[in-house]
Design a protein around this motif. Sequence first.
Motif, PDB file in Angstrom:
ATOM      1  N   THR A   1      64.491   3.544  31.110  1.00  0.00           N
ATOM      2  CA  THR A   1      64.513   4.672  32.035  1.00  0.00           C
ATOM      3  C   THR A   1      65.960   5.024  32.331  1.00  0.00           C
TER       4      THR A   1
ATOM      5  N   VAL B   1      68.454   7.250  34.636  1.00  0.00           N
ATOM      6  CA  VAL B   1      68.437   7.901  35.949  1.00  0.00           C
ATOM      7  C   VAL B   1      69.778   8.596  36.176  1.00  0.00           C
TER       8      VAL B   1
ATOM      9  N   VAL C   1      64.716  10.264  34.646  1.00  0.00           N
ATOM     10  CA  VAL C   1      64.280  10.500  36.022  1.00  0.00           C
ATOM     11  C   VAL C   1      65.446  11.064  36.824  1.00  0.00           C
TER      12      VAL C   1
ATOM     13  N   LEU D   1      61.637   8.923  42.846  1.00  0.00           N
ATOM     14  CA  LEU D   1      60.857   9.217  41.646  1.00  0.00           C
ATOM     15  C   LEU D   1      60.694   8.008  40.725  1.00  0.00           C
TER      16      LEU D   1
END
Length: 253
Positions: free
Chosen positions: A91, A93, A118, A126
């Motif tokens: 992920t 960010v 994200v 989130l």
Amino acid sequence: MLNSNTDKEWEKFGKDDPYFGVFAHDNFRRINLTDENKEEFFKSGVNYIDAVLEKIRQHIDQAFTIKKALDFGCGVGRLVIPLANVAKEVTGVDVSDSMLNEAKKNCEARLIKNVVFVKSDDSLSLLNGKYDFIHSFIVFQHIPVTRGEQIFKNLLAHLESDGVCVVHFTYARNYTIKKLVPFVKKYIPFSSNLINLIMGRKFFAPQMQMNCYDVNRLFLTIQKANVFECYTEFTNHGGELGIVVYFKKPKIA
């Protein structure tokens, strides 16, 4: 200080000069970003992640492998891409929509499908679930300290039991002439813009804040997360002195 909103400034970098915003080297300015220089940019990310994993296995966990990784402040994906090659899920960010869009394009160009991106906010609202590897490098220094400390606490809440965190903060400055620059930028109107002109940049070119964190407060946050051991190393980026902390969150019995 005229340019005080770091989120807006980062979005300006994302729109105008995203690779230089991530890695401040002239080769990575938009006007210099040849295919060769872009390849050098991403190769530096591969080398960096290789070195980080080697240090984790040497000092933290000899058998460490990544399942779910989170890169906070992922920019255009310099570190997300090599992480995708060693983790099951990654992920990325970032607070900048433009940076996230460029990172997505870079992953798509490499047919990378195990990465999600994200949008960041201070509460990381989130983000869902936990990660066994959380990482951030040359990011928190650009975030005001009070906000950065809270974001760091929120990141640790997403660290899995038995997970590893590697995080970088600046804590001091060690240069002579440049000592006055933060003061000038903060208290003299339009000084940041005038400095842009002196440096050959556009008058309204975005500015990078450089913030120093209190190491004692950082270690208190880490210890409150029930961490009892860590490995640290120092960094020096043009007189901006920093520390990288490697640690593992204890496994819940």
